[in-house]
Design a protein around this motif. Structure first.
Motif, PDB file in Angstrom:
ATOM      1  N   SER A   1       1.027 -54.540  -9.432  1.00 37.45           N
ATOM      2  CA  SER A   1       2.202 -55.203  -8.855  1.00 37.45           C
ATOM      3  C   SER A   1       1.884 -56.641  -8.437  1.00 37.45           C
ATOM      4  N   VAL A   2       0.637 -56.918  -8.124  1.00 33.07           N
ATOM      5  CA  VAL A   2       0.237 -58.284  -7.771  1.00 33.07           C
ATOM      6  C   VAL A   2       0.097 -59.108  -9.053  1.00 33.07           C
ATOM      7  N   THR A   3       0.481 -60.378  -9.007  1.00 28.90           N
ATOM      8  CA  THR A   3       0.368 -61.260 -10.166  1.00 28.90           C
ATOM      9  C   THR A   3      -0.381 -62.531  -9.779  1.00 28.90           C
ATOM     10  N   LEU A   4      -0.784 -63.283 -10.771  1.00 28.13           N
ATOM     11  CA  LEU A   4      -1.366 -64.602 -10.530  1.00 28.13           C
ATOM     12  C   LEU A   4      -0.254 -65.527 -10.045  1.00 28.13           C
ATOM     13  N   PRO A   5      -0.569 -66.532  -9.220  1.00 28.40           N
ATOM     14  CA  PRO A   5       0.474 -67.438  -8.730  1.00 28.40           C
ATOM     15  C   PRO A   5       1.070 -68.336  -9.817  1.00 28.40           C
ATOM     16  N   VAL A   6       0.342 -68.497 -10.922  1.00 33.28           N
ATOM     17  CA  VAL A   6       0.834 -69.277 -12.061  1.00 33.28           C
ATOM     18  C   VAL A   6       0.419 -68.559 -13.342  1.00 33.28           C
ATOM     19  N   THR A   7       1.110 -68.842 -14.437  1.00 34.13           N
ATOM     20  CA  THR A   7       0.632 -68.323 -15.716  1.00 34.13           C
ATOM     21  C   THR A   7      -0.679 -69.032 -16.023  1.00 34.13           C
ATOM     22  N   CYS A   8      -1.606 -68.314 -16.576  1.00 31.64           N
ATOM     23  CA  CYS A   8      -2.930 -68.905 -16.755  1.00 31.64           C
ATOM     24  C   CYS A   8      -3.670 -68.241 -17.901  1.00 31.64           C
ATOM     25  N   ARG A   9      -4.405 -69.047 -18.651  1.00 34.94           N
ATOM     26  CA  ARG A   9      -5.310 -68.540 -19.686  1.00 34.94           C
ATOM     27  C   ARG A   9      -6.602 -69.345 -19.640  1.00 34.94           C
ATOM     28  N   TRP A  10      -7.606 -68.853 -20.312  1.00 37.90           N
ATOM     29  CA  TRP A  10      -8.923 -69.489 -20.420  1.00 37.90           C
ATOM     30  C   TRP A  10      -9.644 -69.633 -19.084  1.00 37.90           C
ATOM     31  N   MET A  11      -9.453 -68.704 -18.177  1.00 39.78           N
ATOM     32  CA  MET A  11     -10.166 -68.766 -16.901  1.00 39.78           C
ATOM     33  C   MET A  11     -11.479 -68.012 -17.002  1.00 39.78           C
ATOM     34  N   GLY A  12     -12.411 -68.401 -16.163  1.00 42.51           N
ATOM     35  CA  GLY A  12     -13.657 -67.672 -16.053  1.00 42.51           C
ATOM     36  C   GLY A  12     -13.516 -66.604 -14.984  1.00 42.51           C
ATOM     37  N   CYS A  13     -14.176 -65.469 -15.162  1.00 41.21           N
ATOM     38  CA  CYS A  13     -14.121 -64.364 -14.195  1.00 41.21           C
ATOM     39  C   CYS A  13     -15.515 -63.801 -14.000  1.00 41.21           C
ATOM     40  N   GLU A  14     -15.787 -63.393 -12.776  1.00 44.46           N
ATOM     41  CA  GLU A  14     -17.050 -62.714 -12.507  1.00 44.46           C
ATOM     42  C   GLU A  14     -16.848 -61.737 -11.367  1.00 44.46           C
ATOM     43  N   ALA A  15     -17.337 -60.506 -11.537  1.00 45.73           N
ATOM     44  CA  ALA A  15     -17.242 -59.473 -10.507  1.00 45.73           C
ATOM     45  C   ALA A  15     -18.521 -59.450  -9.694  1.00 45.73           C
ATOM     46  N   ILE A  16     -18.349 -59.406  -8.372  1.00 41.84           N
ATOM     47  CA  ILE A  16     -19.461 -59.228  -7.449  1.00 41.84           C
ATOM     48  C   ILE A  16     -19.019 -58.135  -6.480  1.00 41.84           C
ATOM     49  N   GLY A  17     -19.677 -56.995  -6.563  1.00 36.92           N
ATOM     50  CA  GLY A  17     -19.245 -55.848  -5.762  1.00 36.92           C
ATOM     51  C   GLY A  17     -17.866 -55.408  -6.210  1.00 36.92           C
ATOM     52  N   THR A  18     -16.931 -55.327  -5.270  1.00 41.46           N
ATOM     53  CA  THR A  18     -15.566 -54.903  -5.584  1.00 41.46           C
ATOM     54  C   THR A  18     -14.603 -56.087  -5.657  1.00 41.46           C
ATOM     55  N   LYS A  19     -15.140 -57.289  -5.682  1.00 42.69           N
ATOM     56  CA  LYS A  19     -14.301 -58.490  -5.762  1.00 42.69           C
ATOM     57  C   LYS A  19     -14.525 -59.204  -7.092  1.00 42.69           C
ATOM     58  N   ILE A  20     -13.447 -59.776  -7.612  1.00 41.57           N
ATOM     59  CA  ILE A  20     -13.526 -60.538  -8.851  1.00 41.57           C
ATOM     60  C   ILE A  20     -13.108 -61.975  -8.541  1.00 41.57           C
ATOM     61  N   TYR A  21     -13.954 -62.906  -8.926  1.00 41.04           N
ATOM     62  CA  TYR A  21     -13.682 -64.324  -8.697  1.00 41.04           C
ATOM     63  C   TYR A  21     -13.142 -64.932  -9.982  1.00 41.04           C
ATOM     64  N   LEU A  22     -12.030 -65.655  -9.855  1.00 43.68           N
ATOM     65  CA  LEU A  22     -11.363 -66.295 -10.985  1.00 43.68           C
ATOM     66  C   LEU A  22     -11.536 -67.796 -10.856  1.00 43.68           C
ATOM     67  N   PHE A  23     -12.039 -68.430 -11.916  1.00 42.50           N
ATOM     68  CA  PHE A  23     -12.348 -69.852 -11.886  1.00 42.50           C
ATOM     69  C   PHE A  23     -11.516 -70.616 -12.903  1.00 42.50           C
ATOM     70  N   GLY A  24     -10.760 -71.599 -12.413  1.00 43.23           N
ATOM     71  CA  GLY A  24     -10.072 -72.537 -13.286  1.00 43.23           C
ATOM     72  C   GLY A  24      -9.122 -71.905 -14.265  1.00 43.23           C
ATOM     73  N   GLY A  25      -9.082 -72.482 -15.459  1.00 37.27           N
ATOM     74  CA  GLY A  25      -8.171 -72.044 -16.503  1.00 37.27           C
ATOM     75  C   GLY A  25      -7.156 -73.126 -16.814  1.00 37.27           C
ATOM     76  N   SER A  26      -6.131 -72.730 -17.532  1.00 37.53           N
ATOM     77  CA  SER A  26      -5.112 -73.689 -17.934  1.00 37.53           C
ATOM     78  C   SER A  26      -3.742 -73.035 -17.892  1.00 37.53           C
ATOM     79  N   SER A  27      -2.777 -73.796 -17.423  1.00 38.63           N
ATOM     80  CA  SER A  27      -1.375 -73.399 -17.470  1.00 38.63           C
ATOM     81  C   SER A  27      -0.685 -74.509 -18.238  1.00 38.63           C
ATOM     82  N   ASP A  28       0.192 -75.250 -17.603  1.00 42.25           N
ATOM     83  CA  ASP A  28       0.722 -76.465 -18.240  1.00 42.25           C
ATOM     84  C   ASP A  28      -0.286 -77.596 -18.113  1.00 42.25           C
ATOM     85  N   SER A  29      -1.233 -77.424 -17.195  1.00 40.68           N
ATOM     86  CA  SER A  29      -2.315 -78.387 -16.992  1.00 40.68           C
ATOM     87  C   SER A  29      -3.549 -77.609 -16.541  1.00 40.68           C
TER      88      SER A  29
END
Length: 172
Positions: free
Chosen positions: A125-153
């Motif tokens: 039910s939770v979504t990203l605040p913006v549409t996004c592709r090409w982001m980096g992701c890494e899981a540490i424990g039970t958390k996933i960190y999302l880095f950067g990416g691209s939307s319209d910019s």
């Protein structure tokens, strides 16, 4: 696989630092797919496929068994039929963030989860605040960190997704 290697499976040995190519190949030419390991299996999720750019996003989930060097195509699918998504594993669950569906065509803000034990996919039910592709992701424990990416910019934000609470927060 990949855009240049098409259906080849290349293995990098971290001890010898040598690359070998297996005789087994990916069943379909895929690139921009999610690719994660759970135990001795490598999951290929979605991606762009077939005859080159513009042939359409895939909904398929394929599993490569590193012990038998064989592929299986699961009956479960990627709900968003996406490519270029962020992808990370926590336990036996694969999380897919955003991406792009070239069949619609549109960028996505959805967060999907695929449970490898039950082989089922669901949309959170939770979504990203913006549409996004090409982001980096890494899981540490039970958390996933999302880095950067691209939307319209270009997106210069770091988010953390808590897999237990299923919440997403922006880091300052």
């Amino acid at each position: 696989g990949g855009y240049n290697d098409r259906q080849a499976i290349n293995v990098f040995d971290t001890e010898t630092e040598a690359i070998t190519t297996l005789s087994t190949t990916v069943p379909e030419w895929l690139y921009s797919m999610g690719c994660v390991a759970v135990g001795t299996k490598i999951y290929l999720l979605g991606g762009q496929g077939g005859d080159g750019y513009g042939s359409g996003s895939r909904y398929t989930i394929r599993v490569f068994d590193t012990e038998t060097e064989t592929f299986a195509t699961l009956s479960a699918t990627v709900p968003g039929g996406q490519e270029s998504m962020g992808c990370a594993v926590v336990g036996t669950k694969i999380y897919l963030f955003g991406g792009y569906n070239s069949r619609t065509p549109k960028s996505l803000d959805a967060i999907y989860v695929f449970d490898v034990e039950t082989e089922t996919s669901s949309t959170l039910s939770v979504t990203l605040p913006v549409t996004c592709r090409w982001m980096g992701c890494e899981a540490i424990g039970t958390k996933i960190y999302l880095f950067g990416g691209s939307s319209d910019s270009v997106i210069n934000t770091i988010y953390v997704f808590d897999t237990e609470a299923e919440t997403l927060a922006e880091l300052n």
